[in-house]
Design a protein around this motif. Sequence first.
Motif: not given
Length: 100
Positions: A39, A43, A45, A52-54, A66, A69, A71-72, A88
């Motif tokens: 991870t 940040p 969104t 979003c989680q890069y 990065d 990516w 989206y959990p 995910n």
Amino acid sequence: MKAVVGDTIVAEAPESDLIKIEGNWYFPPASVNDELISTSPTPYTCPWKGVCQYLNVTVGDETLPDVAWRYPDPYPGSFERVGKDFSNYVAFWKDVKVVE
């Protein structure tokens, strides 16, 4: 389809299991080699998909920051727009090639 860095497969799944969103292929979570990703604190969104989680991808001695990516917890309304729950699922940027 495969997501690769050089000769290393980062993710692999049949095309029918992937989801295409805004021109990017999203791989199901189980198809991604978790040993190659970590991870990132970057940040972002998306206004319609959510937070979003890069992810960084590490192959050998090289870490590509990065370049992936997911989206959990996507916004519920985004499922209707995409046509499927993509929680995910992992997409990759240009340093990671997506090939058949």
